[in-house]
Design an enzyme around this catalytic site. Structure first.
Site, PDB file in Angstrom:
ATOM      1  N   LYS A  94       1.033   0.513  -9.228  1.00  9.48           N
ATOM      2  CA  LYS A  94       0.322   0.214  -7.950  1.00  9.48           C
ATOM      3  C   LYS A  94      -1.118   0.394  -8.362  1.00  9.48           C
ATOM      4  O   LYS A  94      -1.636   0.778  -9.012  1.00  9.48           O
ATOM      5  CB  LYS A  94       0.802   1.439  -7.103  1.00  9.48           C
ATOM      6  CG  LYS A  94       2.322   1.047  -6.541  1.00  9.48           C
ATOM      7  CD  LYS A  94       2.633  -0.077  -5.808  1.00  9.48           C
ATOM      8  CE  LYS A  94       4.129  -0.257  -5.449  1.00  9.48           C
ATOM      9  NZ  LYS A  94       4.287  -1.358  -4.759  1.00  9.48           N
ATOM     10  N   VAL A 103      -2.798   5.501  -0.824  1.00  4.50           N
ATOM     11  CA  VAL A 103      -3.243   6.774   0.268  1.00  4.50           C
ATOM     12  C   VAL A 103      -2.284   8.061   0.007  1.00  4.50           C
ATOM     13  O   VAL A 103      -1.023   7.738  -0.089  1.00  4.50           O
ATOM     14  CB  VAL A 103      -2.867   6.385   1.620  1.00  4.50           C
ATOM     15  CG1 VAL A 103      -3.248   7.363   2.579  1.00  4.50           C
ATOM     16  CG2 VAL A 103      -3.480   5.117   1.711  1.00  4.50           C
ATOM     17  N   MET A 127       0.753  -1.101   0.043  1.00  5.02           N
ATOM     18  CA  MET A 127      -0.190   0.078   0.040  1.00  5.02           C
ATOM     19  C   MET A 127       1.028   1.183   0.051  1.00  5.02           C
ATOM     20  O   MET A 127       1.353   1.697   0.987  1.00  5.02           O
ATOM     21  CB  MET A 127      -0.836  -0.111   1.382  1.00  5.02           C
ATOM     22  CG  MET A 127      -1.699   1.486   1.344  1.00  5.02           C
ATOM     23  SD  MET A 127      -2.696   1.468   2.866  1.00  5.02           S
ATOM     24  CE  MET A 127      -3.041   0.042   3.655  1.00  5.02           C
ATOM     25  N   PRO A 128       1.122   2.023  -1.105  1.00  2.00           N
ATOM     26  CA  PRO A 128       1.913   3.244  -1.151  1.00  2.00           C
ATOM     27  C   PRO A 128       1.078   4.383  -0.224  1.00  2.00           C
ATOM     28  O   PRO A 128      -0.064   4.554  -0.448  1.00  2.00           O
ATOM     29  CB  PRO A 128       1.645   3.467  -2.807  1.00  2.00           C
ATOM     30  CG  PRO A 128       1.396   2.376  -3.372  1.00  2.00           C
ATOM     31  CD  PRO A 128       0.408   1.748  -2.289  1.00  2.00           C
ATOM     32  N   TYR A 129       1.995   4.977   0.291  1.00  2.00           N
ATOM     33  CA  TYR A 129       1.364   6.300   1.129  1.00  2.00           C
ATOM     34  C   TYR A 129       2.429   7.416   0.656  1.00  2.00           C
ATOM     35  O   TYR A 129       3.407   7.493   0.610  1.00  2.00           O
ATOM     36  CB  TYR A 129       1.886   5.892   2.476  1.00  2.00           C
ATOM     37  CG  TYR A 129       1.487   7.135   3.569  1.00  2.00           C
ATOM     38  CD1 TYR A 129       0.261   7.347   4.003  1.00  2.00           C
ATOM     39  CD2 TYR A 129       2.383   8.011   3.829  1.00  2.00           C
ATOM     40  CE1 TYR A 129       0.113   8.461   4.910  1.00  2.00           C
ATOM     41  CE2 TYR A 129       2.350   9.145   4.549  1.00  2.00           C
ATOM     42  CZ  TYR A 129       1.089   9.272   5.238  1.00  2.00           C
ATOM     43  OH  TYR A 129       0.864  10.339   6.096  1.00  2.00           O
TER      44      TYR A 129
END
Length: 67
Positions: free
Chosen positions: A35, A41, A1-3
């Site tokens: 992604k 996020v 999950m990229p932030y």
């Protein structure tokens, strides 16, 4: 999950501009790193110019000096 955390000064950025930043950052991660946008996020923090400094100077003062 990229932030992704985007920090900007609190100088009148509109809701539409923030929406564009969120969409753009998400698209960049999808396009470059493949992604999943559903798990990407993006958070935007607006920082008061009294709490941001560059070159040893507070941004508020730099703005007042025309820098």
């Amino acid at each position: 999950m990229p932030y992704v955390n985007i920090k900007i000064t609190d100088e009148g950025v509109t809701a539409d501009q923030k929406k564009q930043l969120i969409e753009g950052a998400t698209k960049l991660l999808v396009d470059v790193l493949n992604k999943n946008p559903a798990t990407t996020v993006v958070v935007i923090d607006e920082v008061n110019t009294d709490n941001w400094g560059v070159a040893g100077e507070v941004i508020t003062e730099r703005r007042n000096q025309g820098k």
